[in-house]
Design an enzyme around this catalytic site. Structure first.
Site, mmCIF file in Angstrom:
data_model
loop_
_atom_site.group_PDB
_atom_site.id
_atom_site.type_symbol
_atom_site.label_atom_id
_atom_site.label_comp_id
_atom_site.label_asym_id
_atom_site.label_seq_id
_atom_site.Cartn_x
_atom_site.Cartn_y
_atom_site.Cartn_z
ATOM 1 N N HIS A 44 1.779 4.572 9.544
ATOM 2 C CA HIS A 44 1.543 6.006 9.388
ATOM 3 C C HIS A 44 0.109 6.367 9.772
ATOM 4 C CE1 HIS A 44 5.160 6.311 6.455
ATOM 5 N NE2 HIS A 44 5.501 6.627 7.689
ATOM 6 N N HIS A 77 7.378 -0.510 7.580
ATOM 7 C CA HIS A 77 7.746 0.006 6.261
ATOM 8 C C HIS A 77 9.077 -0.523 5.750
ATOM 9 C CE1 HIS A 77 5.268 3.161 8.315
ATOM 10 N NE2 HIS A 77 4.551 2.926 7.244
ATOM 11 N N CYS A 99 6.788 -5.557 6.778
ATOM 12 C CA CYS A 99 5.786 -6.323 6.051
ATOM 13 C C CYS A 99 6.483 -7.269 5.079
ATOM 14 C CB CYS A 99 4.862 -5.376 5.283
ATOM 15 S SG CYS A 99 3.680 -6.221 4.211
ATOM 16 N N HIS A 127 9.583 9.018 1.809
ATOM 17 C CA HIS A 127 8.710 8.068 2.509
ATOM 18 C C HIS A 127 9.570 6.972 3.136
ATOM 19 C CE1 HIS A 127 5.725 4.878 3.111
ATOM 20 N NE2 HIS A 127 4.794 5.813 3.041
ATOM 21 N N GLU A 129 9.218 3.830 3.557
ATOM 22 C CA GLU A 129 9.372 2.606 2.759
ATOM 23 C C GLU A 129 10.348 2.818 1.609
ATOM 24 O OE1 GLU A 129 6.775 -0.394 -0.081
ATOM 25 O OE2 GLU A 129 5.725 0.669 1.535
ATOM 26 N N THR A 167 5.024 -0.252 -2.166
ATOM 27 C CA THR A 167 3.857 -1.136 -2.202
ATOM 28 C C THR A 167 2.521 -0.417 -2.073
ATOM 29 O OG1 THR A 167 3.940 -1.525 0.186
ATOM 30 C CG2 THR A 167 5.202 -3.041 -1.223
ATOM 31 N N CYS A 197 0.804 -3.997 -3.072
ATOM 32 C CA CYS A 197 0.296 -5.080 -2.231
ATOM 33 C C CYS A 197 -1.189 -5.304 -2.483
ATOM 34 C CB CYS A 197 0.579 -4.797 -0.754
ATOM 35 S SG CYS A 197 -0.610 -3.727 0.060
ATOM 36 N N ASN A 227 -0.826 5.073 1.213
ATOM 37 C CA ASN A 227 -1.948 4.328 0.634
ATOM 38 C C ASN A 227 -3.273 5.051 0.862
ATOM 39 O OD1 ASN A 227 -3.629 2.810 2.884
ATOM 40 N ND2 ASN A 227 -1.504 2.734 3.538
#
Length: 368
Positions: A44, A77, A99, A127, A129, A167, A197, A227
């Site tokens: 992103h 994601h 990931c 989102h 993810e 995460t 993470c 994030n």
């Protein structure tokens, strides 16, 4: 007015998962004739996406949006199982750049729900993810974002409850939801290691230090980056009086540094180094001080089919000399440097194989 001093967070910017995903897509652009297709933004960040678009990569929302027989990469994601299956049926080759830490959460969701439990998944609605994770057991996963959502969540009576997470969340916000779940459901299951993470928590720890020492904190990254938004929220929670998020230097307010001697700078895990450098330069600091909170030595290798193809080319002496060292020294070659090399030497499609039919295409996942 120039900034007297900048405190530059360490670590900041690209994490190991982003490095691997971005490099995998960069190598896809070398190994296949354009266009290469990527389902969802690989990360992103609009600067990264625009850079790939200039290399002939096309970003789509669904595997069915890519032409049959095209090479396809699935973003970092994580993807829904049905999206992976559709990509495998249509594409000539599928590279899953998810990931490994997201893959861990997918495994936890499947394990807990197959055992009869209900999962409260802490994440942001819509989102990429969160969408991909929930799709692994949509009938047994309840999306929550705040403690208030926990209070109204519909959970079968007597069902064991697990709490898992996207995460990239802010650590404090995640703990608040976990606390609310414990108060409502009692003995909830949590993974032995938090789902957040290491890169997310390291960057948040660093921005807390900046917030305590700076009169203003600049967080560099895209508004679509969870994030990055979590970093800004963490700095505000830590008490910094001025916190701004910018995608690049053009978004810096002219009066940001007026009357402020010390400004902190950090960046989300999907923000490339050159964008951070441009922001720092625009602030015109008299002095830069690095504030190291953690050292990250984690390394995630390239997606397996990329490694296999590059190894074949290298063994037969067929890999372009300009790219050979980048592959052999992948651990120490940054994604930024690899992209710069490909752009500068015009190597898009340089090692493209003959077109392959979509029929029988195999799904390739990163080795865990």
């Amino acid at each position: 007015m120039p900034t007297r001093r900048i405190l530059l967070a360490e670590p900041r910017g690209f994490c190991a998962g982003v490095e691997s995903a971005v490099k995998s897509l960069a190598w896809m652009a070398v190994l296949h004739r354009p266009p290469v297709f990527c389902v969802h933004p690989v990360v992103h960040n609009e600067h990264v996406v625009a850079r790939f678009e200039r290399l002939g990569v096309r970003f789509v929302d669904d595997p069915d949006d890519a032409p049959a027989g095209a090479p396809v990469l699935l973003s970092a994601h994580g993807s829904a199982p049905h999206a992976v299956e559709r990509a495998a049926r249509r594409a000539s080759v599928v590279v899953d750049a998810v990931c490994p830490l997201v893959t861990k959460v997918h495994h936890e969701i499947r394990t807990r729900t197959r055992a009869g439990g209900t999962v409260l998944y802490v994440g942001h609605p819509g989102h990429d993810e969160a969408v991909g994770a929930i799709a692994h057991a949509p009938d047994r996963v309840v999306l929550v974002e705040t403690p208030a959502d926990v209070a109204t969540a519909t959970v079968p009576d007597g069902a064991p409850v697990a709490v898992l997470a996207q995460t990239t969340l802010a650590y404090d916000a995640w703990r608040e939801v976990v606390g609310a779940a414990g108060r409502r459901f009692g003995d909830v299951w949590l993974p032995p290691r938090d789902d957040l993470c290491f890169a997310t928590t390291n960057r948040q720890a660093a921005v807390v230090v900046l917030a305590q020492r700076c009169e203003a904190v600049v967080v560099v990254g895209s508004s679509s980056s969870s994030n990055t938004r979590a970093l800004a929220d963490t700095a505000r929670r830590a008490g910094c009086p001025v916190v701004v998020r910018v995608a690049g230097p053009d978004e810096l307010a002219a009066d940001l540094t007026d009357g402020r001697d010390v400004v902190g700078v950090t960046a989300g895990a999907s923000t490339p180094a050159h964008t951070v450098d441009a922001v720092v330069e625009a602030l015109r600091p008299e002095r830069i001080e690095r504030v190291e909170v953690a050292r990250e030595g984690e390394y995630f290798p390239l997606a397996r089919p990329i490694r296999q193809r590059l190894r074949e080319l290298a063994v037969h002496g067929a890999l372009d000399p300009a790219l050979h060292d980048a592959f052999v020294h992948d651990r120490t070659t940054s994604a930024d440097d690899l992209l710069t090399l490909i752009e500068g030497a015009d190597l898009v499609g340089a090692h493209a194989s003959p077109a392959r039919p979509a029929t029988g295409a195999l799904q390739h996942r990163r080795a865990s």
